[in-house]
Scaffold this motif. Structure first.
Motif, PDB file in Angstrom:
ATOM      1  N   GLY A  18       0.784  -1.311   0.031  1.00 31.22           N
ATOM      2  CA  GLY A  18       0.137   0.083  -0.064  1.00 31.22           C
ATOM      3  C   GLY A  18       0.888   1.319   0.019  1.00 31.22           C
ATOM      4  N   HIS A  21       2.731   1.522  -3.298  1.00 26.69           N
ATOM      5  CA  HIS A  21       1.585   1.808  -4.283  1.00 26.69           C
ATOM      6  C   HIS A  21       1.307   3.358  -4.365  1.00 26.69           C
ATOM      7  N   ASN A  22       0.842   3.708  -3.162  1.00 29.02           N
ATOM      8  CA  ASN A  22       0.575   5.129  -2.977  1.00 29.02           C
ATOM      9  C   ASN A  22       1.632   6.099  -3.373  1.00 29.02           C
ATOM     10  N   ARG A  25       2.048   6.139  -7.499  1.00 27.82           N
ATOM     11  CA  ARG A  25       0.935   6.780  -8.034  1.00 27.82           C
ATOM     12  C   ARG A  25       1.042   8.338  -8.389  1.00 27.82           C
TER      13      ARG A  25
ATOM     14  N   LEU B 125      -6.244  -3.156   1.959  1.00 25.20           N
ATOM     15  CA  LEU B 125      -5.823  -2.162   1.077  1.00 25.20           C
ATOM     16  C   LEU B 125      -7.016  -0.993   0.893  1.00 25.20           C
ATOM     17  N   ASN B 126      -8.115  -1.635   0.552  1.00 30.66           N
ATOM     18  CA  ASN B 126      -9.456  -0.611   0.308  1.00 30.66           C
ATOM     19  C   ASN B 126      -9.510   0.388   1.599  1.00 30.66           C
ATOM     20  N   PHE B 129      -5.725   2.223   2.581  1.00 33.45           N
ATOM     21  CA  PHE B 129      -5.168   3.039   1.314  1.00 33.45           C
ATOM     22  C   PHE B 129      -5.871   3.603   0.314  1.00 33.45           C
ATOM     23  N   ASN B 130      -7.380   3.263   0.452  1.00 36.13           N
ATOM     24  CA  ASN B 130      -8.235   3.550  -0.511  1.00 36.13           C
ATOM     25  C   ASN B 130      -7.639   3.172  -1.911  1.00 36.13           C
ATOM     26  N   PHE B 131      -7.526   1.903  -1.669  1.00 36.21           N
ATOM     27  CA  PHE B 131      -7.004   1.260  -3.167  1.00 36.21           C
ATOM     28  C   PHE B 131      -7.988   0.862  -3.933  1.00 36.21           C
ATOM     29  N   CYS B 132      -7.765   1.189  -5.245  1.00 32.52           N
ATOM     30  CA  CYS B 132      -9.000   0.841  -6.257  1.00 32.52           C
ATOM     31  C   CYS B 132      -8.681  -0.152  -7.164  1.00 32.52           C
ATOM     32  N   GLU B 136      -6.807  -1.210 -11.255  1.00 35.47           N
ATOM     33  CA  GLU B 136      -5.639  -2.213 -11.197  1.00 35.47           C
ATOM     34  C   GLU B 136      -5.909  -3.350 -12.241  1.00 35.47           C
TER      35      GLU B 136
END
Lengths: 135, 147
Positions: A18, A21-22, A25, B125-126, B129-132, B136
């Motif tokens: 996480g 990844h962040n 981005r 993660l969602n 980290f607000n993972f979308c 992906e």
């Protein structure tokens, strides 16, 4: 309760991913040249100086935020064009340009050469810097 | 200058914090399933995912808790998002949950554990980290399917 170890392992891996990844981005990176991008390929005119070519998809949350940001940043720049294309409807182009996730924004010069690209939602400064870096 | 060419047009907008709160509860449920090896946690979660995947994430029991309990406590501007991305994530979640249930039903304990672990990772993660997931996965699925 058998063991909390599997939970700990999953959460540690997910946390590391996480953060990585962040951080990656929105960063504008330079990719190997995939050739000129033309009017016919994207169905829209290129900007006189810069074109921001944004690939979006239906199941993409930050695509909308990216669109709003780029529209706002480029509103007063008459020589900068923002073109948003639906990745799903342009799979051939997606493959040719190696677009892997949405949003991906390509920064093109006046001839349609890709100067850099940002995967994920970029920040305002990142967009401004990338535009300024193109002659 | 801005121009949109054949782009997917906007759908319903919902409070973006709702699905994220739901993902936090989902994380706890999958963590409990992984710790206890109890398939019933996954069955309950699969029912929630089914509602979220087909009716919309704003209609799940978790969304109901969010609206009744959490939202009144939050101040400031409401961040919105389109409903399609979280709905896609609910579908992916449902897929993981079904695989886990099949694993448990057929005695494949490893399949159950791996599916639950992956679902736990995605939900976490969602939430954190607000993972979308749709950003992906969707394009890669499309590219893989039509090669």
């Amino acid at each position: 309760m058998e063991s909390l170890l599997p939970i700990a392992i999953v959460l540690v891996i997910a946390t590391a991913f996480g953060f990585w990844h962040n951080r990656s981005r929105g960063k504008v990176v330079v990719k190997a040249d995939k050739g000129l991008i033309t009017l016919a390929m994207i169905g829209a005119d290129l900007g006189a100086r810069v074109t921001l070519l944004q690939f979006s998809s239906a199941f993409c949350g930050p695509c909308r935020a990216t669109r709003l940001l780029i529209e706002d940043v480029t509103a007063k720049m008459s020589d900068v064009a923002h073109v948003e294309v639906d990745a799903e409807a342009n799979l051939e182009l997606v493959r040719k340009l190696d677009i892997r996730s949405t949003p991906t924004t390509l920064f093109l010069d006046s001839r349609g050469h890709e100067i850099g690209r940002a995967m994920g939602a970029p920040k305002r400064e990142q967009v401004l810097q990338a535009i300024a870096a193109i002659g | 200058m801005s121009q949109v060419t054949n782009s997917a047009k906007s759908s319903t907008l919902i409070d973006a914090r709702g699905p994220r709160f739901g993902a936090a509860i989902t994380t706890v449920v999958f963590a409990a399933a992984l710790a206890t090896n109890n398939v019933w946690f996954v069955v309950v979660q699969a029912v929630v995912f089914t509602i979220g995947a087909f009716k919309g994430p704003q209609f799940t029991p978790y969304a109901f808790i969010y609206k009744k309990v959490v939202k009144p406590l939050l101040k400031g501007e409401v961040p919105t998002e389109e409903v399609k991305p979280p709905q896609f994530a609910q579908k992916v979640g449902l897929l993981f949950a079904v695989v886990a249930i099949v694993g448990a039903a057929t005695g494949l304990d490893l399949l159950f554990s791996v599916a639950v672990a992956m679902a736990l990772g995605a939900a976490f993660l969602n939430a954190a980290f607000n993972f979308c997931l749709g950003c992906e996965m969707y394009l890669l699925l499309l590219r893989a399917r039509s090669k």
